[in-house]
Motif scaffolding. Structure first.
Motif, PDB file in Angstrom:
ATOM      1  N   UNK A 182     -40.901 -10.547 -10.898  1.00 19.81           N
ATOM      2  CA  UNK A 182     -41.234  -9.143 -10.650  1.00 19.81           C
ATOM      3  C   UNK A 182     -41.039  -8.690  -9.208  1.00 19.81           C
ATOM      4  N   UNK A 183     -40.551  -9.581  -8.335  1.00 16.61           N
ATOM      5  CA  UNK A 183     -40.485  -9.268  -6.915  1.00 16.61           C
ATOM      6  C   UNK A 183     -39.043  -9.146  -6.418  1.00 16.61           C
ATOM      7  N   UNK A 184     -38.894  -8.449  -5.283  1.00 19.44           N
ATOM      8  CA  UNK A 184     -37.612  -8.342  -4.599  1.00 19.44           C
ATOM      9  C   UNK A 184     -37.791  -8.722  -3.136  1.00 19.44           C
ATOM     10  N   UNK A 185     -36.700  -9.147  -2.515  1.00 20.33           N
ATOM     11  CA  UNK A 185     -36.738  -9.505  -1.097  1.00 20.33           C
ATOM     12  C   UNK A 185     -35.678  -8.725  -0.339  1.00 20.33           C
ATOM     13  N   UNK A 186     -36.070  -8.166   0.801  1.00 22.18           N
ATOM     14  CA  UNK A 186     -35.135  -7.484   1.697  1.00 22.18           C
ATOM     15  C   UNK A 186     -35.071  -8.170   3.059  1.00 22.18           C
ATOM     16  N   UNK A 281     -41.480  -9.083  -2.089  1.00 17.76           N
ATOM     17  CA  UNK A 281     -42.478  -8.019  -2.102  1.00 17.76           C
ATOM     18  C   UNK A 281     -42.558  -7.424  -3.508  1.00 17.76           C
ATOM     19  N   UNK A 282     -43.729  -6.901  -3.845  1.00 16.41           N
ATOM     20  CA  UNK A 282     -43.890  -6.229  -5.128  1.00 16.41           C
ATOM     21  C   UNK A 282     -45.290  -6.407  -5.683  1.00 16.41           C
ATOM     22  N   UNK A 283     -45.602  -5.626  -6.711  1.00 17.34           N
ATOM     23  CA  UNK A 283     -46.891  -5.710  -7.400  1.00 17.34           C
ATOM     24  C   UNK A 283     -46.620  -5.757  -8.896  1.00 17.34           C
ATOM     25  N   UNK A 284     -47.217  -6.713  -9.581  1.00 16.23           N
ATOM     26  CA  UNK A 284     -47.055  -6.848 -11.027  1.00 16.23           C
ATOM     27  C   UNK A 284     -47.747  -5.675 -11.726  1.00 16.23           C
ATOM     28  N   UNK A 285     -47.142  -5.180 -12.790  1.00 19.06           N
ATOM     29  CA  UNK A 285     -47.664  -3.994 -13.482  1.00 19.06           C
ATOM     30  C   UNK A 285     -49.033  -4.255 -14.103  1.00 19.06           C
ATOM     31  N   UNK A 286     -49.197  -5.391 -14.771  1.00 17.10           N
ATOM     32  CA  UNK A 286     -50.474  -5.761 -15.386  1.00 17.10           C
ATOM     33  C   UNK A 286     -50.977  -7.045 -14.752  1.00 17.10           C
ATOM     34  N   UNK A 295     -54.195 -13.501  -9.709  1.00 13.62           N
ATOM     35  CA  UNK A 295     -54.750 -13.163  -8.403  1.00 13.62           C
ATOM     36  C   UNK A 295     -53.807 -13.673  -7.315  1.00 13.62           C
ATOM     37  N   UNK A 296     -53.870 -13.072  -6.136  1.00 16.41           N
ATOM     38  CA  UNK A 296     -53.052 -13.529  -5.012  1.00 16.41           C
ATOM     39  C   UNK A 296     -51.574 -13.297  -5.245  1.00 16.41           C
ATOM     40  N   UNK A 297     -50.735 -14.225  -4.768  1.00 13.60           N
ATOM     41  CA  UNK A 297     -49.285 -14.074  -4.873  1.00 13.60           C
ATOM     42  C   UNK A 297     -48.793 -14.024  -6.311  1.00 13.60           C
ATOM     43  N   UNK A 298     -49.596 -14.465  -7.255  1.00 13.23           N
ATOM     44  CA  UNK A 298     -49.195 -14.413  -8.660  1.00 13.23           C
ATOM     45  C   UNK A 298     -49.092 -12.984  -9.165  1.00 13.23           C
ATOM     46  N   UNK A 299     -49.747 -12.046  -8.462  1.00 11.63           N
ATOM     47  CA  UNK A 299     -49.765 -10.662  -8.933  1.00 11.63           C
ATOM     48  C   UNK A 299     -49.301  -9.668  -7.871  1.00 11.63           C
ATOM     49  N   UNK A 300     -49.261 -10.073  -6.607  1.00  9.17           N
ATOM     50  CA  UNK A 300     -48.829  -9.154  -5.556  1.00  9.17           C
ATOM     51  C   UNK A 300     -48.224  -9.930  -4.395  1.00  9.17           C
ATOM     52  N   UNK A 301     -47.170  -9.365  -3.821  1.00 15.82           N
ATOM     53  CA  UNK A 301     -46.535  -9.946  -2.642  1.00 15.82           C
ATOM     54  C   UNK A 301     -46.366  -8.848  -1.607  1.00 15.82           C
ATOM     55  N   UNK A 302     -46.901  -9.095  -0.427  1.00 16.53           N
ATOM     56  CA  UNK A 302     -46.870  -8.130   0.662  1.00 16.53           C
ATOM     57  C   UNK A 302     -46.085  -8.730   1.817  1.00 16.53           C
ATOM     58  N   UNK A 303     -45.280  -7.917   2.483  1.00 13.77           N
ATOM     59  CA  UNK A 303     -44.572  -8.395   3.665  1.00 13.77           C
ATOM     60  C   UNK A 303     -45.560  -9.043   4.626  1.00 13.77           C
ATOM     61  N   UNK A 304     -45.249 -10.234   5.130  1.00 22.66           N
ATOM     62  CA  UNK A 304     -46.195 -10.913   6.027  1.00 22.66           C
ATOM     63  C   UNK A 304     -46.267 -10.312   7.423  1.00 22.66           C
ATOM     64  N   UNK A 305     -45.469  -9.292   7.708  1.00 22.74           N
ATOM     65  CA  UNK A 305     -45.445  -8.705   9.051  1.00 22.74           C
ATOM     66  C   UNK A 305     -46.835  -8.305   9.531  1.00 22.74           C
ATOM     67  N   UNK A 306     -47.645  -7.739   8.648  1.00 23.22           N
ATOM     68  CA  UNK A 306     -48.981  -7.282   9.027  1.00 23.22           C
ATOM     69  C   UNK A 306     -50.007  -8.416   8.976  1.00 23.22           C
ATOM     70  N   UNK A 307     -49.625  -9.546   8.372  1.00 23.33           N
ATOM     71  CA  UNK A 307     -50.527 -10.693   8.318  1.00 23.33           C
ATOM     72  C   UNK A 307     -51.708 -10.515   7.392  1.00 23.33           C
ATOM     73  N   UNK A 308     -51.548  -9.712   6.319  1.00 20.09           N
ATOM     74  CA  UNK A 308     -52.700  -9.405   5.472  1.00 20.09           C
ATOM     75  C   UNK A 308     -52.606  -9.979   4.063  1.00 20.09           C
TER      76      UNK A 308
END
Length: 413
Positions: A182-186, A281-286, A295-308
């Motif tokens: 479900x994720x993409x990388x740029x 990066x991305x967020x799973x629909x369900x 929970x965690x990376x299994x359902x959402x991936x955020x750019x690590x730039x902000x460290x969050x």
């Protein structure tokens, strides 16, 4: 059968969830596919005030302090060493929230979280590769590659970006809800750990901005955590982590100045850990189905730039724990429908905040690698939004504690 949570995945979020469930009086067991926790190579991780606050609540903050270092601010510069700006925003966060922003490595964090587990020999099991999840009206069964199985009440998949639990859900849910990828990388990423060299100050982060790339260095007490972000054509191709970093990938950064007297090459040549992967990066629909939640990376991936990213996962663990504790207080043997309502409320409570963090982090990174130089004012506008978001973070509602310091911006929870 008494209510028991099965956690799949022994990374930071899975271990944090285990501690939160334990402190909230909810039984659990955790399975990890790797043979050891923590892994042999572990890279840097930022912990924001909402997490250091919950570590205090769990009685683990003193242990965390011994293996982490508080961040004070950031220096922004060009590859030639030209200084663009500097700030002390991280130091201000302590005054704003009463808790620090710290940097550590994932291995040390895992050791701290493991130290909080009661009877780890009974609750933590390694070398367990999940192969199947079977749901029944009142329970779930997980099966492993070694032929063993285990029964519990619900399954929480904290097993990372290529989640086996997420793939298992797809056999029960309608087509299209749980995609294989479900994720993409740029951006492509390079990671490293190196000694703290003379000329680099502990706690003072460094960002060097190039055309389509960014170098970050976060110095702790004795070492420096390195990150490179390199813009690539957007792809959803799976590129797993590799400990091998091709020389051609980092050659262009050799003479980039991190400080007046330290180049990237100076630090990289003394590295004792390295790796590369795409930054998905991305967020799973369900986020859930039946008696299974993610929970965690299994359902959402955020750019690590902000460290969050890991911090959002840990806050999600607190939110989910709170809702399970409230359910079990009145009904120790909830039905699948009741469990599903809790999972739905968990997703609804968090997905707006998750999307905000994702947008801000990506905007921050895109601004940092702008062709005409970093858009520092835009990055500053992003930073100005962070304190209000942090102050609305969750804690474990069933775990009494008193905040250690007064905060200029009171916590909502």
């Amino acid at each position: 059968m008494a209510f028991k949570v099965i956690i799949i995945g022994g990374g930071p979020v899975g271990l944090f969830l285990a501690n939160g469930l334990q402190a909230s009086g909810i039984d659990y067991v955790l399975f990890e596919k790797r043979s050891t926790i923590p892994p042999s190579t572990a890279f840097g991780i930022f912990l924001w005030p909402q997490v250091t606050r919950m570590m205090h609540q769990l009685g683990l903050l003193d242990s965390l302090r011994k293996v982490s270092h508080p961040m004070t601010g950031m220096i922004h510069s060009m590859p030639t060493g030209e200084l663009l700006s500097s700030d002390t925003n991280f130091s201000k966060s302590y005054k704003t929230h009463g808790y620090p922003v710290v940097v550590t490595d994932r291995g040390s964090l895992a050791q701290v979280l493991l130290s909080g587990i009661d009877k780890p020999e009974e609750r933590i099991h390694t070398g367990k590769q999940l192969t199947n999840v079977i749901t029944r009206p009142d329970r779930v069964t997980v099966e492993f590659a070694d032929g063993t199985s285990f029964e519990g009440s619900i399954v929480i998949g904290a097993d990372g970006i290529w989640s086996t639990v997420r793939n298992q859900i797809s056999q029960y849910a309608p087509d299209g809800l749980f995609l294989d990828n479900p994720y993409q990388a740029s951006y492509q990423g390079v990671f490293g750990r190196a000694p703290l060299l003379e000329g680099i100050t502990s706690g003072q982060g460094i960002e060097v901005h190039g055309d389509g790339w960014l170098i970050q260095a976060f110095p702790s007490q004795k070492e420096t955590h390195l990150f490179i972000y390199k813009s690539i054509k957007t792809t959803n191709e799976r590129v797993p982590f590799s400990p091998n970093v091709p020389e051609e990938l980092i050659a262009e950064f050799a003479n980039v100045r991190l400080t007046d007297n330290v180049t990237f090459k100076d630090l990289w040549n003394q590295r004792f850990a390295q790796g590369t992967a795409n930054f998905e990066e991305g967020v799973v629909e369900m986020w859930h189905w039946d008696r299974i939640a993610l929970i965690g990376d299994a359902v959402l991936k955020i750019s690590p730039k902000q460290g969050v990213a890991a911090n959002v996962g840990m806050e999600s663990a607190a939110c989910l724990t709170n809702k399970l504790a409230a359910l079990l207080q009145n009904n120790p043997k909830p039905t699948t429908q009741e469990v599903s309502k809790v999972f739905s409320a968990y997703q609804c409570e968090l997905e707006g905040k998750v999307s905000t963090w994702q947008r801000l982090s990506r905007f921050n990174l895109d601004s940092a690698v702008s062709k005409n130089g970093p858009r520092l004012e835009a990055m500053g506008a992003v930073a100005a939004r962070v304190p209000a978001i942090v102050s609305r973070s969750f804690k474990f509602e069933r775990v009494p504690f008193a905040d250690q310091n007064a905060a200029d911006m009171p916590w909502v929870h």
